[in-house]
Design a protein around this motif. Structure first.
Motif, PDB file in Angstrom:
ATOM      1  N   LEU A 102       0.859  -1.188   0.000  1.00  0.00           N
ATOM      2  CA  LEU A 102       0.000   0.000   0.000  1.00  0.00           C
ATOM      3  C   LEU A 102       0.890   1.231   0.000  1.00  0.00           C
ATOM      4  O   LEU A 102       1.853   1.304   0.776  1.00  0.00           O
ATOM      5  N   THR A 103       0.572   2.189  -0.842  1.00  0.00           N
ATOM      6  CA  THR A 103       1.291   3.458  -0.880  1.00  0.00           C
ATOM      7  C   THR A 103       0.280   4.581  -1.014  1.00  0.00           C
ATOM      8  O   THR A 103      -0.538   4.562  -1.935  1.00  0.00           O
ATOM      9  N   SER A 104       0.321   5.534  -0.100  1.00  0.00           N
ATOM     10  CA  SER A 104      -0.626   6.649  -0.131  1.00  0.00           C
ATOM     11  C   SER A 104      -0.182   7.705  -1.132  1.00  0.00           C
ATOM     12  O   SER A 104       0.916   7.628  -1.712  1.00  0.00           O
ATOM     13  N   ASN A 105      -1.019   8.700  -1.316  1.00  0.00           N
ATOM     14  CA  ASN A 105      -0.586   9.902  -2.006  1.00  0.00           C
ATOM     15  C   ASN A 105       0.252  10.744  -1.055  1.00  0.00           C
ATOM     16  O   ASN A 105       0.320  10.475   0.151  1.00  0.00           O
ATOM     17  N   VAL A 106       0.916  11.754  -1.552  1.00  0.00           N
ATOM     18  CA  VAL A 106       1.734  12.643  -0.732  1.00  0.00           C
ATOM     19  C   VAL A 106       0.893  13.842  -0.311  1.00  0.00           C
ATOM     20  O   VAL A 106       0.311  14.534  -1.151  1.00  0.00           O
ATOM     21  N   VAL A 107       0.808  14.058   0.993  1.00  0.00           N
ATOM     22  CA  VAL A 107       0.055  15.180   1.539  1.00  0.00           C
ATOM     23  C   VAL A 107       0.948  15.920   2.532  1.00  0.00           C
ATOM     24  O   VAL A 107       1.487  15.311   3.466  1.00  0.00           O
ATOM     25  N   ASN A 108       1.131  17.202   2.321  1.00  0.00           N
ATOM     26  CA  ASN A 108       1.908  18.028   3.254  1.00  0.00           C
ATOM     27  C   ASN A 108       3.303  17.443   3.498  1.00  0.00           C
ATOM     28  O   ASN A 108       3.824  17.460   4.608  1.00  0.00           O
ATOM     29  N   GLY A 109       3.903  16.882   2.448  1.00  0.00           N
ATOM     30  CA  GLY A 109       5.248  16.331   2.558  1.00  0.00           C
ATOM     31  C   GLY A 109       5.326  14.970   3.195  1.00  0.00           C
ATOM     32  O   GLY A 109       6.428  14.473   3.473  1.00  0.00           O
ATOM     33  N   MET A 110       4.182  14.328   3.432  1.00  0.00           N
ATOM     34  CA  MET A 110       4.155  13.023   4.104  1.00  0.00           C
ATOM     35  C   MET A 110       3.612  11.937   3.181  1.00  0.00           C
ATOM     36  O   MET A 110       2.753  12.181   2.348  1.00  0.00           O
ATOM     37  N   LEU A 111       4.120  10.721   3.397  1.00  0.00           N
ATOM     38  CA  LEU A 111       3.731   9.557   2.630  1.00  0.00           C
ATOM     39  C   LEU A 111       3.566   8.384   3.585  1.00  0.00           C
ATOM     40  O   LEU A 111       4.321   8.239   4.545  1.00  0.00           O
ATOM     41  N   LEU A 133       8.585  14.854   5.538  1.00  0.00           N
ATOM     42  CA  LEU A 133       8.888  16.063   6.302  1.00  0.00           C
ATOM     43  C   LEU A 133       7.676  16.989   6.265  1.00  0.00           C
ATOM     44  O   LEU A 133       7.485  17.729   5.299  1.00  0.00           O
ATOM     45  N   PRO A 134       6.813  16.960   7.290  1.00  0.00           N
ATOM     46  CA  PRO A 134       5.628  17.828   7.299  1.00  0.00           C
ATOM     47  C   PRO A 134       6.008  19.298   7.203  1.00  0.00           C
ATOM     48  O   PRO A 134       6.954  19.742   7.862  1.00  0.00           O
ATOM     49  N   GLN A 135       5.245  20.050   6.422  1.00  0.00           N
ATOM     50  CA  GLN A 135       5.570  21.454   6.185  1.00  0.00           C
ATOM     51  C   GLN A 135       4.721  22.418   7.002  1.00  0.00           C
ATOM     52  O   GLN A 135       5.208  23.459   7.442  1.00  0.00           O
ATOM     53  N   THR A 136       3.450  22.081   7.193  1.00  0.00           N
ATOM     54  CA  THR A 136       2.544  22.985   7.893  1.00  0.00           C
ATOM     55  C   THR A 136       1.746  22.216   8.941  1.00  0.00           C
ATOM     56  O   THR A 136       1.541  21.004   8.817  1.00  0.00           O
ATOM     57  N   ALA A 137       1.292  22.940   9.962  1.00  0.00           N
ATOM     58  CA  ALA A 137       0.506  22.324  11.030  1.00  0.00           C
ATOM     59  C   ALA A 137      -0.949  22.170  10.599  1.00  0.00           C
ATOM     60  O   ALA A 137      -1.445  22.906   9.747  1.00  0.00           O
ATOM     61  N   GLY A 138      -1.623  21.205  11.208  1.00  0.00           N
ATOM     62  CA  GLY A 138      -3.039  21.007  10.928  1.00  0.00           C
ATOM     63  C   GLY A 138      -3.373  19.550  10.704  1.00  0.00           C
ATOM     64  O   GLY A 138      -2.521  18.664  10.819  1.00  0.00           O
ATOM     65  N   VAL A 139      -4.640  19.296  10.396  1.00  0.00           N
ATOM     66  CA  VAL A 139      -5.124  17.947  10.141  1.00  0.00           C
ATOM     67  C   VAL A 139      -4.988  17.659   8.653  1.00  0.00           C
ATOM     68  O   VAL A 139      -5.452  18.422   7.805  1.00  0.00           O
ATOM     69  N   ASN A 140      -4.367  16.541   8.321  1.00  0.00           N
ATOM     70  CA  ASN A 140      -4.147  16.143   6.938  1.00  0.00           C
ATOM     71  C   ASN A 140      -4.863  14.824   6.666  1.00  0.00           C
ATOM     72  O   ASN A 140      -4.689  13.853   7.414  1.00  0.00           O
ATOM     73  N   ASN A 141      -5.648  14.783   5.614  1.00  0.00           N
ATOM     74  CA  ASN A 141      -6.335  13.554   5.215  1.00  0.00           C
ATOM     75  C   ASN A 141      -5.516  12.869   4.132  1.00  0.00           C
ATOM     76  O   ASN A 141      -5.454  13.329   2.996  1.00  0.00           O
ATOM     77  N   ILE A 142      -4.867  11.765   4.527  1.00  0.00           N
ATOM     78  CA  ILE A 142      -4.014  11.013   3.607  1.00  0.00           C
ATOM     79  C   ILE A 142      -4.814   9.835   3.055  1.00  0.00           C
ATOM     80  O   ILE A 142      -5.409   9.070   3.807  1.00  0.00           O
ATOM     81  N   LEU A 143      -4.800   9.697   1.737  1.00  0.00           N
ATOM     82  CA  LEU A 143      -5.661   8.740   1.063  1.00  0.00           C
ATOM     83  C   LEU A 143      -4.962   7.393   0.904  1.00  0.00           C
ATOM     84  O   LEU A 143      -3.829   7.299   0.428  1.00  0.00           O
ATOM     85  N   LEU A 144      -5.650   6.325   1.305  1.00  0.00           N
ATOM     86  CA  LEU A 144      -5.184   4.958   1.132  1.00  0.00           C
ATOM     87  C   LEU A 144      -6.109   4.251   0.143  1.00  0.00           C
ATOM     88  O   LEU A 144      -7.293   4.574   0.049  1.00  0.00           O
ATOM     89  N   SER A 145      -5.585   3.257  -0.569  1.00  0.00           N
ATOM     90  CA  SER A 145      -6.397   2.551  -1.559  1.00  0.00           C
ATOM     91  C   SER A 145      -6.102   1.061  -1.521  1.00  0.00           C
ATOM     92  O   SER A 145      -4.941   0.647  -1.400  1.00  0.00           O
TER      93      SER A 145
END
Length: 337
Positions: A102-111, A133-145
């Motif tokens: 499983l490999t997610s998309n990249v969100v806010n520098g995270m995988l 390397l996260p760039q900004t603070a907050g809630v990130n929705n990372i997509l899995l498939s």
């Protein structure tokens, strides 16, 4: 007459009065950075293609009205490379055994990624590693498939504390936030302490260091978390020590002579000392959770970089007055010293 800061440190050192000492740990991080190079995916996937009939077939298991129970754990800070404790766990239902990725998309520098082999069918939990390397603070929705369905996992990145080493504490008292990070040049350190001989208390602290005979600057604060008792400390292996700090919920205790528990101490900017064990020590409605505890890779000894979250009641050690603490969080180090 000792200054309030010295009194605070002494209170922690002599909490368990058999044999106590405190070791202030400065982790050597310079020159230890790792470089990686890879192509970042823009969409989630099930990884590399597998020969027909060789790949597993599985689906996310819905939970609580969501498409899955995917949950992130570990330390996520802006500007900090994710450590190996940054993970995502999710429950899947396997209908065909075989290899999986499983490999997610990249969100806010995270995988988020993972790979393995299902040797049996049915419901089971898989663990994915978060990297980046996260760039900004907050809630990130990372997509899995899974290949046939997508589902997101919420990853919260904290960014209110800037620390080159990722050690800090922060609390909210009466609507006001207090926080302190450890940096390379602000004289704050992540301290590790132990009290006792073979039945011991173990402490982690964020504290200001200064030379003997000097006074700390006005407004200096400190925080310490102590957990005990650990039995058979002298013969404990690194695994035994790690198991003592297993992630989960812990209870507050008024002293460490009964059940295993935790206490928190705080030195406020006015030099007043506060403790969960002072006053009435009532902690009704209070919580304490170890989120993660991983090898800090220290140069001398064995230390666990530990993330903790809590709410509690702190009592003034002199007057017994009480203050409620909410949104408490600390990343400190417990040492087998």
């Amino acid at each position: 007459m000792p200054d309030p800061y010295s009194s605070f440190i002494q209170r922690i050192m002599y909490r368990y009065p058999i044999l106590s000492f405190t070791l202030l740990l400065s982790l050597l991080l310079a020159g230890c950075a790792k470089e990686q190079s890879f192509e970042l995916p823009t969409t989630p996937g099930t990884g590399i293609p597998l020969p027909a009939g060789d790949g597993a077939v599985f689906a996310f298991v819905a939970a609580g009205g969501s498409c899955s129970d995917a949950k992130a754990s570990g330390i996520f800070l802006t500007g900090q490379i994710l450590d190996e404790d940054a993970k995502v766990k999710v429950t899947v239902n396997v209908t065909r055994k075989g290899k999986w990725t499983l490999t997610s998309n990249v969100v806010n520098g995270m995988l988020v990624m993972g790979t393995g082999t299902f040797t049996q069918t049915g419901v089971q939990v898989i663990t994915l590693q978060a990297t980046g390397l996260p760039q900004t603070a907050g809630v990130n929705n990372i997509l899995l498939s899974t290949g046939t369905a997508n589902c997101s996992v919420a990853v919260t990145v904290s960014g209110s504390v800037s620390s080159t080493e990722g050690y800090y504490y922060k609390i909210t008292v009466a609507g006001q936030t207090y926080e302190q990070a450890v940096t390379e040049d602000n004289h704050y350190e992540a301290g590790a302490g132990m009290g006792g001989v073979d039945d011991v208390t173990i402490s982690a602290s964020i504290n200001y260091t200064y030379e003997y005979g000097q006074d700390p600057p006005a407004g200096t604060t400190a925080m310490s978390v102590t957990i005990g008792l650990m039995h058979n400390y002298l013969n404990a292996s690194d695994k035994d020590f790690t198991d003592f700090f297993t992630p989960g919920n812990y209870s507050y205790v008024k002293d460490f002579y009964g059940a295993k528990g935790v206490s928190i101490d705080w030195l406020d900017p006015q030099g007043e000392q506060w403790s969960t064990q002072a006053g009435s020590a009532d902690q009704t409605g209070s919580t304490f959770t170890i989120i993660s505890a991983v090898d800090a890779m220290a140069f001398n000894g064995y230390y666990l970089k530990t993330k903790m979250q809590f709410k509690c009641k702190l009592y003034n050690v002199n007057t017994g007055a009480m203050k409620e603490v909410t949104n408490g969080e600390m990343v400190g180090t417990f040492g087998k010293i």
